[in-house]
Design an enzyme around this catalytic site. Structure first.
Site, PDB file in Angstrom:
ATOM      1  N   GLY A  28      35.549  43.844  39.368  1.00 42.24           N
ATOM      2  CA  GLY A  28      36.762  43.943  40.182  1.00 42.24           C
ATOM      3  C   GLY A  28      36.713  45.204  41.019  1.00 42.24           C
ATOM      4  O   GLY A  28      35.656  45.564  41.562  1.00 42.24           O
ATOM      5  N   GLY A  31      34.403  47.795  39.323  1.00 39.82           N
ATOM      6  CA  GLY A  31      33.091  47.165  39.096  1.00 39.82           C
ATOM      7  C   GLY A  31      32.287  47.018  40.380  1.00 39.82           C
ATOM      8  O   GLY A  31      31.084  47.300  40.403  1.00 39.82           O
ATOM      9  N   ASP A  50      31.792  38.863  34.627  1.00 45.39           N
ATOM     10  CA  ASP A  50      33.227  38.832  34.963  1.00 45.39           C
ATOM     11  C   ASP A  50      33.708  37.404  34.739  1.00 45.39           C
ATOM     12  O   ASP A  50      32.994  36.442  35.013  1.00 45.39           O
ATOM     13  CB  ASP A  50      33.471  39.235  36.424  1.00 45.39           C
ATOM     14  CG  ASP A  50      34.923  39.637  36.666  1.00 45.39           C
ATOM     15  OD1 ASP A  50      35.177  40.809  36.983  1.00 45.39           O
ATOM     16  OD2 ASP A  50      35.810  38.764  36.516  1.00 45.39           O
ATOM     17  N   LYS A  74      33.366  36.060  40.668  1.00 40.30           N
ATOM     18  CA  LYS A  74      33.149  37.435  41.126  1.00 40.30           C
ATOM     19  C   LYS A  74      31.735  37.924  40.813  1.00 40.30           C
ATOM     20  O   LYS A  74      31.107  38.588  41.630  1.00 40.30           O
ATOM     21  CB  LYS A  74      34.148  38.370  40.444  1.00 40.30           C
ATOM     22  CG  LYS A  74      35.556  38.252  40.965  1.00 40.30           C
ATOM     23  CD  LYS A  74      36.446  39.247  40.248  1.00 40.30           C
ATOM     24  CE  LYS A  74      37.812  39.288  40.896  1.00 40.30           C
ATOM     25  NZ  LYS A  74      38.702  40.231  40.223  1.00 40.30           N
ATOM     26  N   LYS A 121      43.377  46.089  27.839  1.00 40.74           N
ATOM     27  CA  LYS A 121      43.091  46.789  26.587  1.00 40.74           C
ATOM     28  C   LYS A 121      42.274  45.945  25.620  1.00 40.74           C
ATOM     29  O   LYS A 121      41.416  46.429  24.905  1.00 40.74           O
ATOM     30  CB  LYS A 121      44.447  47.090  25.915  1.00 40.74           C
ATOM     31  CG  LYS A 121      44.669  48.530  25.604  1.00 40.74           C
ATOM     32  CD  LYS A 121      46.048  48.743  25.059  1.00 40.74           C
ATOM     33  CE  LYS A 121      46.090  48.422  23.581  1.00 40.74           C
ATOM     34  NZ  LYS A 121      47.404  48.484  22.967  1.00 40.74           N
ATOM     35  N   CYS A 160      36.229  57.393  20.230  1.00 46.15           N
ATOM     36  CA  CYS A 160      36.034  56.032  20.731  1.00 46.15           C
ATOM     37  C   CYS A 160      37.288  55.602  21.481  1.00 46.15           C
ATOM     38  O   CYS A 160      38.285  56.328  21.493  1.00 46.15           O
ATOM     39  CB  CYS A 160      35.680  55.067  19.596  1.00 46.15           C
ATOM     40  SG  CYS A 160      37.074  54.405  18.692  1.00 46.15           S
ATOM     41  N   CYS A 175      65.864  37.925  20.758  1.00 44.88           N
ATOM     42  CA  CYS A 175      67.328  37.757  20.741  1.00 44.88           C
ATOM     43  C   CYS A 175      67.924  38.340  22.023  1.00 44.88           C
ATOM     44  O   CYS A 175      68.843  37.772  22.606  1.00 44.88           O
ATOM     45  CB  CYS A 175      67.953  38.488  19.564  1.00 44.88           C
ATOM     46  SG  CYS A 175      67.545  37.762  18.014  1.00 44.88           S
ATOM     47  N   CYS A 417      36.415  53.662  14.349  1.00 43.83           N
ATOM     48  CA  CYS A 417      35.119  54.336  14.227  1.00 43.83           C
ATOM     49  C   CYS A 417      35.014  55.208  12.976  1.00 43.83           C
ATOM     50  O   CYS A 417      33.969  55.810  12.736  1.00 43.83           O
ATOM     51  CB  CYS A 417      34.791  55.130  15.492  1.00 43.83           C
ATOM     52  SG  CYS A 417      35.851  56.531  15.778  1.00 43.83           S
TER      53      CYS A 417
HETATM   54  N1  ATP Z   1      37.279  39.674  28.965  1.00 42.24           N
HETATM   55  C1  ATP Z   1      36.747  39.848  30.160  1.00 42.24           C
HETATM   56  N2  ATP Z   1      35.493  39.490  30.384  1.00 42.24           N
HETATM   57  C2  ATP Z   1      34.944  39.653  31.605  1.00 42.24           C
HETATM   58  N3  ATP Z   1      35.603  40.182  32.664  1.00 42.24           N
HETATM   59  C3  ATP Z   1      36.852  40.564  32.495  1.00 42.24           C
HETATM   60  C4  ATP Z   1      37.497  40.420  31.234  1.00 42.24           C
HETATM   61  N4  ATP Z   1      38.745  40.885  31.352  1.00 42.24           N
HETATM   62  C5  ATP Z   1      38.901  41.293  32.623  1.00 42.24           C
HETATM   63  N5  ATP Z   1      37.773  41.110  33.326  1.00 42.24           N
HETATM   64  C6  ATP Z   1      37.549  41.427  34.741  1.00 42.24           C
HETATM   65  O1  ATP Z   1      37.716  42.806  34.958  1.00 42.24           O
HETATM   66  C7  ATP Z   1      38.003  43.007  36.342  1.00 42.24           C
HETATM   67  C8  ATP Z   1      38.968  44.132  36.468  1.00 42.24           C
HETATM   68  O2  ATP Z   1      39.123  44.424  37.822  1.00 42.24           O
HETATM   69  P1  ATP Z   1      40.469  44.896  38.517  1.00 42.24           P
HETATM   70  O3  ATP Z   1      41.125  45.899  37.643  1.00 42.24           O
HETATM   71  O4  ATP Z   1      40.194  45.302  39.913  1.00 42.24           O
HETATM   72  O5  ATP Z   1      41.358  43.600  38.455  1.00 42.24           O
HETATM   73  P2  ATP Z   1      41.455  42.380  39.460  1.00 42.24           P
HETATM   74  O6  ATP Z   1      41.810  41.174  38.633  1.00 42.24           O
HETATM   75  O7  ATP Z   1      40.234  42.273  40.300  1.00 42.24           O
HETATM   76  O8  ATP Z   1      42.646  42.801  40.376  1.00 42.24           O
HETATM   77  P3  ATP Z   1      44.228  42.574  40.205  1.00 42.24           P
HETATM   78  O9  ATP Z   1      44.474  42.417  38.725  1.00 42.24           O
HETATM   79  O10 ATP Z   1      44.818  43.822  40.739  1.00 42.24           O
HETATM   80  O11 ATP Z   1      44.547  41.334  40.990  1.00 42.24           O
HETATM   81  C9  ATP Z   1      38.534  41.688  36.878  1.00 42.24           C
HETATM   82  O12 ATP Z   1      37.646  41.179  37.836  1.00 42.24           O
HETATM   83  C10 ATP Z   1      38.603  40.812  35.656  1.00 42.24           C
HETATM   84  O13 ATP Z   1      38.276  39.469  35.930  1.00 42.24           O
HETATM   85 ZN    ZN Z   2      37.653  55.872  17.073  1.00 41.40          ZN
END
Ligand code: ATP
Ligand code: ZN
Length: 703
Positions: A28, A31, A50, A74, A121, A160, A175, A417
């Site tokens: 994204g 990346g 991705d 992507k 997260k 970590c 609620c 960890c």
């Molecule tokens: N579990 C996962 N496995 C692989 N890629 C992931 C996973 N979770 C998130 N991503 C990728 O991580 C990237 C994070 O990029 P970014 O923060 O720019 O978000 P975005 O989806 O491209 O933009 P926005 O959320 O603002 O529309 C995204 O392309 C998303 O698809």
């Molecule tokens: Zn830790």
């Protein structure tokens, strides 16, 4: 434009750069920057993963993509773009979820370095655990608006990702969402649930009432009702904003002591008069009739999309104008009903999509810093990989990029960890189910992918589908998971293990979360801003309103109790838990304003560490006096009286007299002047409630 690394790197590093396999997770905003940098610097062996496809909204900052790439994965598109800069790089692209079991240890073990460029997260925690498990250095990164951060993670060397607690996204009690919204966000969440209920996949969060014409008929779900009425916008409007509100208003006592009281929308709005509204004015507040027209129009458009959907349901997406209009209109109509401030389309979209604008330059700075860290890692210069921060505002020295002095050491209490760490899980064991435990605690909060859960050697959740445990609908107490129980959680995929200790805690107000996690038991009660008025709260149990009084019992008083009475069943408690708790369920309350309440249950921890509910007569009436008649007597004569000031009294007409006195300063006492039973509860005036002492010795009648 192929990179020439000779001259750019010292000879010892040239081969490292060319041959080290690097995994980039996420293509994204960050990346794309990282991939471009790596390729231009001459890194020769890359893999990128991705799970998403390109959207128009990505194009303002994800420069490896263009209009033609919208809808394409992507990862593959990013690879094609950067190969134009340097065709000599080996890039393997994966269109998939890094949490998929196919990307297990065998996959991770190939890499010298992993770089996270993620946006959630859950995936970050997962990669963190995989890298710790496989002992691979990880560079973790993120930006938020103008700020950002690059962090180095290495097993036994640095913090970590999970060493420091991350802020938990605010969880709103159902609620509040369903019955008593107070802020625009409550209405926004409600509107999104309503979307799922009407058009989405199965949802457990039902916000519109089930329907029936006739009491004998089975109730129709709101979804089926909408289908049966061909998604007629006017009928849906009447059902959701008139009939459902009427139902809420008729719910006993729901709004009695609350400042918020909804008002039903008048039928005048349903006369089919359409109010025009302009779609493009997203920052403007519209009128109620305009929002109603928008609601009805959006339903017509969404229904068409639903009919065309192969899956038979729709997933809400902030970038779909009709979906967004539905949420904006529903939110604001509900806000009017509950007297809450109306928000513009723009504001609701930001809140509904949790949007903080992404700034391309912030991504570019962080992308550059990641690659500098990457070079240091490959050179083995770990101590030079301190966390780097991009600040939204310059500090007092005028710097916007600052770094920690040293690489922070792992936290000894980290549950990921460190082998020492354990988690205290505070829940109401009477109502919290195994399914909630798996979904809310293990999967959503702890990001566990394939949990195996053992309690005292007994398996309660298995990642193996062949194991038919069928305990999901059981509450903790029904499954014999009680205060002090130890739960072992294991995720084979992540090689992640965590020990949990159950801490029973009544959920006494709608505002409290379903569960809380703590590092140790002492913190459980510190978190409560313990106000007696707040704590003596009402709860809904099995559709009944109950009132709860909470009594805390310190360990010192346990010892005292044990010395005083051999027959005392309250004296034992798990060593780690330094206190026991007594919960007095004061029974159903007929009228919230009435202070006369009937005690039905006293719950506590018995010697064998089970949480038991003790009937009031057995708790307070001596064994020898318990014939059938006075058992009833005892049951019925308990009373708490609250006079005009602050004193109250419990009277047991049959045998004993109990009294609770609460003077102006806050002392209270329960005295039992009978010979065999003593019940005393004191609170010192000068201390706050944490110092509450409970002393209790009791008859031998409870089983
Ligand atoms: N579990 C996962 N496995 C692989 N890629 C992931 C996973 N979770 C998130 N991503 C990728 O991580 C990237 C994070 O990029 P970014 O923060 O720019 O978000 P975005 O989806 O491209 O933009 P926005 O959320 O603002 O529309 C995204 O392309 C998303 O698809
Ligand atoms: Zn830790």
């Amino acid at each position: 434009m192929a990179a020439n690394i000779v001259g750019a790197f010292k000879p010892s590093m040239q081969n490292v750069v060319k041959t080290s396999k690097i995994l980039l997770v996420g293509a994204g905003g960050i990346g794309c920057e990282v991939l471009k940098n790596l390729v231009l610097m001459g890194f020769g062996e890359l893999e990128v993963i991705d799970l998403d496809t390109i959207e128009i909204s990505n194009l303002n900052r994800q420069f490896l993509f263009s209009k033609d790439s919208v809808g394409k994965p992507k990862s593959h598109t990013a690879k094609e773009s950067v190969l134009r800069f340097n065709p000599n790089v080996n890039i393997n692209s994966h269109y998939g979820d890094i949490m998929d079991t196919k990307y297990g240890s065998a996959f991770f073990n190939k890499f010298k370095l992993v770089i996270n460029a993620l946006d959630n997260k859950r995936a970050r925690s997962h990669v963190n655990r995989m890298c710790l498990s496989c002992d691979i250095p990880l560079i973790e990164s993120g930006t938020m608006g103008y700020s950002g951060q690059v962090e180095f993670i290495k097993k036994d060397f640095s913090l970590c990702y999970e060493c420091s607690p991350k802020p938990v996204p605010k969880d709103y009690p159902m609620c509040t969402i369903r019955n008593t919204p107070k802020e625009p966000i409550h209405c926004i969440i409600w509107a999104k649930f309503l979307f799922s209920q009407l058009f989405g996949e199965n949802t457990e969060e039902l916000v519109s009432m089930e329907e029936t014409e006739d009491e004998t008929e089975e109730k129709l779900s709101a979804r089926d009702w909408a289908k049966a009425n061909n998604y007629d916008g006017q009928k849906l409007f009447k059902k959701i904003f008139y009939d459902d509100i009427d139902y809420l208003l008729n719910m006993r006592d729901l709004y009695k002591s609350k400042s918020i009281k909804p008002r039903k929308l008048d039928y005048v709005y349903l006369n089919g008069v359409k109010s025009e509204y302009a779609h493009e004015e997203e920052s403007k507040i519209l009128t109620l009739p305009q929002y109603i027209s928008m609601f009805i129009d959006s339903i017509t458009s969404i229904k068409e999309k639903l009919d065309q959907s192969k899956k038979g349901y729709l997933n809400w997406d902030k970038d779909d104008d009709d979906f967004m209009n539905f949420v904006v209109a529903s939110t604001n109509i509900r806000s009017v009903i509950f007297g809450i401030e109306i928000k513009s389309h723009f504001n609701i979209k930001s809140m509904a999509g949790n949007i903080i604008p992404a700034i391309p330059t912030a991504n570019a700075i962080i992308g550059g810093q990641i690659v500098i860290h990457g070079l240091r890692v490959l050179e083995g210069k770990y101590p030079r990989c301190q966390t780097v921060y991009l600040r939204g505002m310059p500090n007092h020295k005028g710097e916007i990029i600052v770094k920690d002095k040293i690489v922070q050491k792992p936290s000894p209490t980290c549950t990921t960890c460190s082998t020492e760490g354990h988690i205290v899980l505070a829940v109401n064991t009477f109502t919290f189910t195994i399914r909630q435990f798996e979904d809310l605690v293990l999967r959503q909060r702890l990001n566990i992918v394939a949990p195996d859960v053992l309690i005292d050697g007994r398996m309660i959740i298995s990642s193996d589908e062949d194991d038919e445990l069928d305990l999901y609908s059981k509450t903790f107490s029904e499954a014999n998971i009680l205060h002090g129980s130890k739960i072992s959680v294991d995720d084979f995929l992540q090689n992640y293990r965590v020990q949990m200790l159950v801490h029973h805690k009544m959920k006494v107000s709608d505002e409290q979360p379903e569960f809380e996690l703590f590092n140790n038991s002492d913190d459980v009660d510190k978190e409560d801003d313990f106000e007696q008025e707040e704590y003596d709260d009402e709860c809904h149990i099995d559709g009944e309103d109950h009132k709860f009084i909470y009594v805390k019992q310190e360990e010192s008083s346990n010892e005292e109790m044990a010395n005083e009475s051999d027959e005392d069943n309250f004296s034992s408690v798990e060593e780690e838990l330094e206190e026991t708790e007594l919960f007095v369920d004061a029974g159903a309350v007929n009228d919230a304003s009435e202070t006369c309440i009937k005690i039905t249950n006293v719950c506590s921890i018995t010697e064998d560490n089970t949480l038991s509910i003790i009937e009031e007569q057995s708790a307070e009436v001596p064994a020898d006096s318990q014939d059938e008649n006075n058992e009833d007597d005892a049951k019925d004569n308990f009373e708490i009286e609250d006079d005009a000031k602050d004193n109250f009294e419990i009277e047991d007409g049959a045998k004993d007299n109990f009294e609770i006195e609460d003077d102006a300063k806050g002392d209270f006492e329960i005295e039992d002047d009978g010979n065999e039973t003593n019940l005393e509860l004191k609170r010192k005036a000068e201390d706050n409630v944490d110092t509450t002492e409970t002393k209790k010795s009791r008859s031998s009648t409870d089983e």
